[in-house]
Design a protein around this motif. Structure first.
Motif, PDB file in Angstrom:
ATOM      1  N   ARG A 120     -31.781  20.732   3.065  1.00  0.00           N
ATOM      2  CA  ARG A 120     -31.186  20.353   1.587  1.00  0.00           C
ATOM      3  C   ARG A 120     -32.319  19.938   0.741  1.00  0.00           C
ATOM      4  N   SER A 121     -33.184  20.666   0.203  1.00  0.00           N
ATOM      5  CA  SER A 121     -34.234  20.166  -0.754  1.00  0.00           C
ATOM      6  C   SER A 121     -33.636  19.382  -1.994  1.00  0.00           C
ATOM      7  N   ASP A 122     -32.379  19.752  -2.331  1.00  0.00           N
ATOM      8  CA  ASP A 122     -31.845  19.167  -3.482  1.00  0.00           C
ATOM      9  C   ASP A 122     -31.314  17.855  -3.503  1.00  0.00           C
ATOM     10  N   ILE A 123     -31.279  17.253  -2.251  1.00  0.00           N
ATOM     11  CA  ILE A 123     -31.037  15.778  -1.873  1.00  0.00           C
ATOM     12  C   ILE A 123     -32.407  15.026  -1.422  1.00  0.00           C
ATOM     13  N   ALA A 124     -33.755  15.659  -1.679  1.00  0.00           N
ATOM     14  CA  ALA A 124     -34.561  15.106  -1.405  1.00  0.00           C
ATOM     15  C   ALA A 124     -35.374  13.956  -1.874  1.00  0.00           C
ATOM     16  N   TYR A 125     -34.967  14.234  -3.214  1.00  0.00           N
ATOM     17  CA  TYR A 125     -35.268  12.718  -4.111  1.00  0.00           C
ATOM     18  C   TYR A 125     -34.444  11.891  -3.953  1.00  0.00           C
ATOM     19  N   ALA A 126     -33.028  11.969  -3.840  1.00  0.00           N
ATOM     20  CA  ALA A 126     -32.079  10.827  -3.791  1.00  0.00           C
ATOM     21  C   ALA A 126     -32.064   9.967  -2.327  1.00  0.00           C
ATOM     22  N   ILE A 127     -32.367  10.926  -1.294  1.00  0.00           N
ATOM     23  CA  ILE A 127     -32.473  10.134  -0.057  1.00  0.00           C
ATOM     24  C   ILE A 127     -33.424   9.114   0.116  1.00  0.00           C
ATOM     25  N   LEU A 165     -38.304  29.093  -0.131  1.00  0.00           N
ATOM     26  CA  LEU A 165     -38.684  27.779   0.001  1.00  0.00           C
ATOM     27  C   LEU A 165     -39.031  27.501   1.123  1.00  0.00           C
ATOM     28  N   ILE A 166     -40.359  26.921   1.464  1.00  0.00           N
ATOM     29  CA  ILE A 166     -40.644  27.078   2.926  1.00  0.00           C
ATOM     30  C   ILE A 166     -41.274  25.209   3.080  1.00  0.00           C
ATOM     31  N   SER A 167     -41.553  24.636   1.905  1.00  0.00           N
ATOM     32  CA  SER A 167     -42.274  23.307   2.162  1.00  0.00           C
ATOM     33  C   SER A 167     -41.980  22.835   0.899  1.00  0.00           C
ATOM     34  N   TRP A 168     -41.433  21.174   0.961  1.00  0.00           N
ATOM     35  CA  TRP A 168     -41.082  20.280  -0.122  1.00  0.00           C
ATOM     36  C   TRP A 168     -41.382  18.716   0.186  1.00  0.00           C
ATOM     37  N   ARG A 169     -41.436  18.106  -0.595  1.00  0.00           N
ATOM     38  CA  ARG A 169     -41.714  16.732  -0.588  1.00  0.00           C
ATOM     39  C   ARG A 169     -41.487  15.845  -1.648  1.00  0.00           C
ATOM     40  N   SER A 170     -40.931  14.709  -1.376  1.00  0.00           N
ATOM     41  CA  SER A 170     -40.336  13.784  -2.629  1.00  0.00           C
ATOM     42  C   SER A 170     -40.673  12.309  -2.099  1.00  0.00           C
ATOM     43  N   LYS A 171     -41.934  11.578  -2.265  1.00  0.00           N
ATOM     44  CA  LYS A 171     -42.275  10.375  -1.992  1.00  0.00           C
ATOM     45  C   LYS A 171     -42.990   9.494  -2.776  1.00  0.00           C
ATOM     46  N   LYS A 172     -42.769   8.306  -2.868  1.00  0.00           N
ATOM     47  CA  LYS A 172     -43.166   7.319  -3.706  1.00  0.00           C
ATOM     48  C   LYS A 172     -44.596   7.263  -3.496  1.00  0.00           C
ATOM     49  N   ILE A 211     -34.875   7.112  -2.217  1.00  0.00           N
ATOM     50  CA  ILE A 211     -34.235   6.025  -2.841  1.00  0.00           C
ATOM     51  C   ILE A 211     -33.359   4.956  -2.303  1.00  0.00           C
ATOM     52  N   VAL A 212     -32.169   5.703  -1.490  1.00  0.00           N
ATOM     53  CA  VAL A 212     -31.267   4.827  -1.011  1.00  0.00           C
ATOM     54  C   VAL A 212     -31.751   4.264   0.443  1.00  0.00           C
ATOM     55  N   SER A 213     -32.854   5.031   0.955  1.00  0.00           N
ATOM     56  CA  SER A 213     -33.366   4.550   2.300  1.00  0.00           C
ATOM     57  C   SER A 213     -34.319   3.340   2.124  1.00  0.00           C
ATOM     58  N   GLN A 214     -34.601   3.141   0.840  1.00  0.00           N
ATOM     59  CA  GLN A 214     -35.354   2.062   0.796  1.00  0.00           C
ATOM     60  C   GLN A 214     -35.002   0.775   0.986  1.00  0.00           C
ATOM     61  N   PHE A 215     -33.598   0.368   0.962  1.00  0.00           N
ATOM     62  CA  PHE A 215     -32.583  -0.701   1.024  1.00  0.00           C
ATOM     63  C   PHE A 215     -31.928  -0.695   2.299  1.00  0.00           C
ATOM     64  N   MET A 216     -32.525  -0.089   3.490  1.00  0.00           N
ATOM     65  CA  MET A 216     -31.824  -0.028   4.605  1.00  0.00           C
ATOM     66  C   MET A 216     -31.683  -1.489   5.410  1.00  0.00           C
ATOM     67  N   ALA A 217     -32.696  -2.244   5.017  1.00  0.00           N
ATOM     68  CA  ALA A 217     -32.803  -3.767   5.608  1.00  0.00           C
ATOM     69  C   ALA A 217     -31.845  -4.607   4.961  1.00  0.00           C
ATOM     70  N   ALA A 218     -31.723  -4.734   3.635  1.00  0.00           N
ATOM     71  CA  ALA A 218     -30.459  -5.378   2.932  1.00  0.00           C
ATOM     72  C   ALA A 218     -29.802  -4.567   2.037  1.00  0.00           C
ATOM     73  N   PRO A 219     -29.001  -3.864   2.336  1.00  0.00           N
ATOM     74  CA  PRO A 219     -28.171  -2.934   1.501  1.00  0.00           C
ATOM     75  C   PRO A 219     -27.247  -3.755   0.614  1.00  0.00           C
TER      76      PRO A 219
END
Length: 298
Positions: free
Chosen positions: A150-157, A229-236, A159-167
């Motif tokens: 699901r590349s369509d949620i590759a940008y959203a995930i 689609l064979i490769s994608w990336r969304s990263k800060k 973002i929310v994973s940044q707050f795993m330590a203290a959501p």
């Protein structure tokens, strides 16, 4: 193919070498087609190709050297579903997503047309901390695996994973919105066409200073083999870009590295790409030289 190997924690009555003992040099296990196989600690393996006779010969060869079982055509593997169609294959995780929705308890909730609200900019200090963070972490971890198809949620995930330590509560609300979007798009996946030529193309982009906390930009790119689609990336990005142009060049730099790797991989697989590449590489090299010169002038 199911490889019936020995469990790593089982009791062994034989002497086992983690590397060849002194004075020995056993030859590698080679198939009749020159493929070197390493089957130690492997539970399952997938064989793909268009030459049915070659696949049959390979299965026969493996059966002579290892205890294996033919599981038939690939339909489900590690949460991935393979649906064969006349024009190609569809790779999805519909069952995995359905199980995830059931665990989250939002089966009867509304759906969402987008995974994120474009006006939402999360920070570590929004709203109040969650009392129980375990569910948030479980849901985000499961959503990360869902990005395999699901590349369509590759940008959203990310973002929310940044707050795993203290959501916080607002982070959990955004997490639920992503799940509501997944609920509406259960059938989405990756379509691999069998009727198109293997021509590689790609796109890159960046949002400048998209994170309101550290002002870092996000790199995004995707690559297609023909229309698959064979490769994608969304990263800060790892550093703060001082302009939108700089953030775009950094995204292009990452995309070029991925492009080079894909071209080498396709060449090894017998599908070399003949299109021009010097223009993209020249832009990236020029950007790197300008960056070095700017540091030298400080």
């Amino acid at each position: 193919m199911d490889v019936k190997n020995v469990f790593l924690n089982g009791t062994l009555s034989e002497e086992v070498y983690m590397k060849p003992p002194p004075g020995t040099s056993p030859p590698p296990n080679k198939t009749p087609h020159g493929i070197v196989l390493l089957l130690l600690y492997v539970d399952d393996m997938i064989i793909t190709g268009n030459d049915l006779q070659a696949i049959s010969d390979l299965q026969h060869y493996l059966g002579q050297h290892f205890e294996m079982k033919d599981l038939g055509s690939l339909n489900y593997f590690l949460g991935l579903e393979v649906s064969r169609r006349s024009d190609g294959d569809l790779l999805s995780q519909a069952k995995y997503a359905s199980d995830l929705l059931a665990r989250s308890g939002i089966i009867d909730s509304n759906t969402s047309s987008t995974p994120l609200d474009p006006n939402t900019h999360l920070t570590p200090f929004d709203s109040v901390p969650l009392e129980d963070v375990s569910l948030y972490r479980q849901l985000v971890g499961s959503l990360i695996y869902l990005t395999v198809t699901r590349s369509d949620i590759a940008y959203a995930i990310p973002i929310v994973s940044q707050f795993m330590a203290a959501p916080r509560t607002i982070h959990f609300t955004v997490d639920l919105r992503i799940l509501c979007y997944v609920k509406k798009t259960l059938g989405h996946g990756l379509q691999f066409s069998s009727q198109s030529s293997p021509v590689l193309s790609g796109y890159s982009d960046a949002d400048w200073a998209g994170d309101p906390t550290d002002r870092r930009s996000t790199t995004g790119y995707c690559f297609y083999l023909s229309d698959s689609l064979i490769s994608w990336r969304s990263k800060k990005q790892s550093v703060v870009s001082r302009s939108s142009t700089e953030s775009e060049y950094r995204a292009l730099d990452d995309a070029t590295a991925e492009l080079l790797w894909l071209r080498w991989l396709l060449a090894d697989m017998g599908a070399p790409q003949q299109g021009p590449l010097s223009f993209i590489v020249t832009i990236v090299v020029l950007f790197r030289l300008l960056t070095m010169m700017s540091f030298m002038n400080v």
